[in-house]
Design a protein around this motif. Sequence first.
Motif, short mmCIF file in Angstrom:
data_model
loop_
_atom_site.label_atom_id
_atom_site.label_comp_id
_atom_site.label_asym_id
_atom_site.label_seq_id
_atom_site.Cartn_x
_atom_site.Cartn_y
_atom_site.Cartn_z
N PRO A 1 -19.06 44.22 -18.03
CA PRO A 1 -19.68 45.01 -16.97
C PRO A 1 -19.77 46.48 -17.36
CG PRO A 1 -17.41 44.44 -16.41
CD PRO A 1 -17.72 43.72 -17.68
N LEU A 2 -20.84 47.12 -16.91
CA LEU A 2 -21.07 48.54 -17.16
C LEU A 2 -20.80 49.31 -15.88
CD1 LEU A 2 -22.64 47.08 -19.50
CD2 LEU A 2 -24.17 49.06 -19.50
N PRO A 3 -20.48 50.60 -15.98
CA PRO A 3 -20.22 51.39 -14.77
C PRO A 3 -21.42 51.49 -13.83
CG PRO A 3 -19.35 52.50 -16.71
CD PRO A 3 -20.17 51.35 -17.20
N ASP A 4 -22.65 51.32 -14.34
CA ASP A 4 -23.83 51.44 -13.49
C ASP A 4 -24.16 50.15 -12.73
OD1 ASP A 4 -24.91 49.79 -15.43
OD2 ASP A 4 -26.31 51.27 -16.23
N GLY A 5 -23.30 49.13 -12.86
CA GLY A 5 -23.50 47.89 -12.13
C GLY A 5 -24.18 46.80 -12.94
N ALA B 1 -20.05 39.02 -13.71
CA ALA B 1 -18.74 38.89 -14.34
C ALA B 1 -17.90 37.79 -13.71
CB ALA B 1 -17.99 40.22 -14.27
N ALA B 2 -18.21 37.40 -12.49
CA ALA B 2 -17.39 36.41 -11.78
C ALA B 2 -17.42 35.04 -12.46
CB ALA B 2 -17.86 36.28 -10.34
N ALA B 3 -18.48 34.73 -13.19
CA ALA B 3 -18.62 33.41 -13.81
C ALA B 3 -18.11 33.38 -15.24
CB ALA B 3 -20.08 32.98 -13.79
N ALA B 4 -17.59 34.47 -15.76
CA ALA B 4 -17.21 34.56 -17.17
C ALA B 4 -15.76 34.15 -17.38
CB ALA B 4 -17.42 35.97 -17.70
N GLY B 5 -15.51 33.41 -18.45
CA GLY B 5 -14.14 33.12 -18.82
C GLY B 5 -13.41 34.36 -19.30
N THR B 6 -14.08 35.16 -20.13
CA THR B 6 -13.52 36.39 -20.67
C THR B 6 -14.36 37.57 -20.21
OG1 THR B 6 -12.70 35.25 -22.64
CG2 THR B 6 -12.87 37.63 -22.77
N VAL B 7 -13.70 38.64 -19.82
CA VAL B 7 -14.39 39.87 -19.43
C VAL B 7 -13.81 41.02 -20.26
CG1 VAL B 7 -15.01 41.41 -17.53
CG2 VAL B 7 -14.65 38.96 -17.08
N HIS B 8 -14.68 41.78 -20.90
CA HIS B 8 -14.27 42.97 -21.65
C HIS B 8 -14.41 44.19 -20.75
CE1 HIS B 8 -15.29 40.98 -25.80
NE2 HIS B 8 -14.15 40.56 -25.29
N LEU B 9 -13.38 45.03 -20.74
CA LEU B 9 -13.35 46.18 -19.84
C LEU B 9 -13.28 47.49 -20.63
CD1 LEU B 9 -10.87 44.77 -17.17
CD2 LEU B 9 -13.37 44.78 -17.11
N GLY B 10 -14.42 48.16 -20.70
CA GLY B 10 -14.55 49.46 -21.34
C GLY B 10 -15.91 50.01 -20.98
N ALA B 11 -15.97 51.26 -20.59
CA ALA B 11 -17.18 51.80 -19.98
C ALA B 11 -18.37 51.82 -20.93
CB ALA B 11 -16.92 53.20 -19.43
N ASP B 12 -18.14 52.25 -22.17
CA ASP B 12 -19.24 52.39 -23.12
C ASP B 12 -18.67 52.39 -24.53
OD1 ASP B 12 -18.16 54.99 -23.49
OD2 ASP B 12 -19.56 55.85 -22.04
N LEU B 13 -19.56 52.49 -25.50
CA LEU B 13 -19.12 52.41 -26.89
C LEU B 13 -18.23 53.58 -27.27
CD1 LEU B 13 -19.29 50.68 -29.38
CD2 LEU B 13 -21.44 51.81 -29.99
N PHE C 1 -8.92 49.77 -23.53
CA PHE C 1 -9.87 48.66 -23.55
C PHE C 1 -9.07 47.39 -23.30
CE2 PHE C 1 -11.70 45.21 -26.22
CZ PHE C 1 -12.88 45.01 -25.51
N ALA C 2 -9.51 46.59 -22.34
CA ALA C 2 -8.76 45.40 -21.95
C ALA C 2 -9.62 44.16 -22.07
CB ALA C 2 -8.23 45.54 -20.53
N ASP D 1 -5.36 49.68 -13.40
CA ASP D 1 -6.32 50.75 -13.12
C ASP D 1 -7.66 50.46 -13.80
OD1 ASP D 1 -4.54 52.19 -11.58
OD2 ASP D 1 -3.95 53.56 -13.21
N GLN D 2 -7.60 49.95 -15.02
CA GLN D 2 -8.83 49.64 -15.75
C GLN D 2 -9.59 48.51 -15.07
OE1 GLN D 2 -10.45 51.33 -17.74
NE2 GLN D 2 -11.08 50.34 -19.64
N VAL D 3 -8.87 47.52 -14.57
CA VAL D 3 -9.54 46.43 -13.84
C VAL D 3 -10.17 46.97 -12.57
CG1 VAL D 3 -9.27 44.15 -12.81
CG2 VAL D 3 -7.90 44.77 -14.81
N GLU D 4 -9.45 47.82 -11.85
CA GLU D 4 -9.95 48.39 -10.59
C GLU D 4 -11.23 49.20 -10.79
OE1 GLU D 4 -9.04 48.70 -7.27
OE2 GLU D 4 -7.33 47.32 -7.26
N ARG D 5 -11.42 49.80 -11.95
CA ARG D 5 -12.67 50.56 -12.20
C ARG D 5 -13.89 49.67 -12.03
NH1 ARG D 5 -12.68 53.09 -17.96
NH2 ARG D 5 -14.59 54.11 -17.21
N PHE D 6 -13.75 48.40 -12.41
CA PHE D 6 -14.89 47.49 -12.40
C PHE D 6 -14.78 46.43 -11.29
CE2 PHE D 6 -14.25 49.13 -16.65
CZ PHE D 6 -15.51 49.58 -16.98
N ALA D 7 -13.63 46.41 -10.61
CA ALA D 7 -13.41 45.45 -9.52
C ALA D 7 -12.54 46.09 -8.46
CB ALA D 7 -12.77 44.17 -10.05
N PRO D 8 -13.09 47.03 -7.67
CA PRO D 8 -12.29 47.69 -6.64
C PRO D 8 -11.72 46.68 -5.65
CG PRO D 8 -14.40 48.81 -6.96
CD PRO D 8 -14.48 47.53 -7.73
#
Length: 545
Positions: free
Chosen positions: A90-94, A334-346, A366-367, A424-431
């Motif tokens: 997921p990206l910060p812009d949705g 992201a709800a349907a994914a087995g693995t989710v990568h958490l980092g805003a950008d490169l 990065f999580a 905190d990193q998870v909350e950025r993309f899943a409040p």
Amino acid sequence: MPDAIVIGAGPNGLVAANILADAGWQVEVLESQSEPGGAVRSDRGVHPGYVHDVFSSFYPLAAASPAIGALDLGAHGLRWSHAPTVLAHPLPDGRCATLHRGVTANCAGLESAFGGADAEAWQRLSQLWEDLDPHLVRSLFTPFPPVRAGVAMAARLRAADGLRTLRFLTLPVRRLAQEEFTEPGAGLLLAGCALHADLLPESVGSAAFGWLMAMLGQQVGWPAPVGGAAALTAALVRRLEASGGSVHCDARVVEVVVRGGRALGVRTADGQSHRARRAVLADVPAPTLYGALVGWEHLPPRTRADLRRFQWDFSTVKVDWALEGPIPWTAPEAAAAGTVHLGADLDELSDYALQLSTGRLPRRPFALLGQMTTTDPGRSPAGTESAWAYTHVPQVIRDDLGDAGITGRWDTRETEAMAERIEDQVERFAPGFRDRIVARRVLTPPLLEERDPSLVGGAINGGTTAPHQQLVFRPVPGTGRPETPVAGLYLASSSAHPGGGVHGACGANAARAALRSHRLLAGRVLAPGLAAAQRLLSGRRGQHE
């Protein structure tokens, strides 16, 4: 007396034992822990209603591995389960970049979210995979040098514009993203995959590693065993026992017994000696084998000097959660994914990796997050989620770039602070994520090593994935093969080529080396007797002529 003793009942040790048993050898596996599996185990330690994998969870390398595939573990109870989507970033812009099984679905997803040009670029990268398949994977998993697979791949490379392909395989993943894509999504998928290893997005070869993991996901998925990671271990053990082999737990090996330059067996912590008729295979890290289980007096001085330069991969902190409901992702894909990568950008991924490599604990880690009930619905009650996330941390923390002052003591305060940082990193993309936590478990580097002594300092890959410790440089400069300086002793762990991951190739290579050495030795022993018999027969024929 068994023909072979295998030290360690991790996936490499169990694959090695199965191959030897298939060849008719009597095999005993000695495991220090109270259950087999190494880093392939599961439990209900977080919450009794939830199954969690203690270490690893997803096994694309196992699904693609010729060594594991040849064992037909489905006949011994193993079943695979797949999430609807392999991977999401997921990206910060949705928006959300997603990886699916099948090139058509991936190109359609990229075109919808990031444009047709990026979909076309993904198609080109997929075609390169098709051009090199299956020889690339075979060449990675066979003993070095991979002669047969290498020749076949060289022919494919020539047909696929070889020099440009070789250039591609050396690229940093950041540069690949710059050259191929106009939007961030596809590049983040590849960069996140590269960061499964201890590589920077700017590292030579990180594009190839990220591409390999993504293409495996596209081809075979990132499956999980039905019921938990322990089901993979259970299938390996059942198969071995059906072939006459055995696994003994709570049997910690403290010494490989060497006489006259040859491994004769092992000694366990209870003082018992265990002889092996033909070979000892060690599914333990190279620094545990050399200088610890095998004394330096039995090894060349050069080995000791080389081991001083052995580099571990990064440490790991993992958090397991029992959640009362699905994770509330801002990006619904992201709800349907087995693995989710958490980092805003490169840039955030690059900052994280550089900070780790310089001993600094990132403020924003990065999580990698796993949604296990999404992948395998039996892991927790309906409507809930069994989830985990891990991030890497420096082996030695020189500075904490966050405000918690984490030093690497990993006491209760530091453990809780690191878990909060990951959340905190998870909350950025899943409040609202924290509101769904029923229970959690935090595994710091010391706890990971306590549960699996091969995860030294929380390192999960048996040594760095960087090019200076791969191929003929793994674990030290040499041949890149499982043979050791001690006759009859073979390195069967992820410290050997081809390295980390649950693919069984390190164990398979060691087993085949032991079988080959035994055949050669038997041939040398039999040859004089055969020659004498031939002379005797010739003499008798001459008497009757």
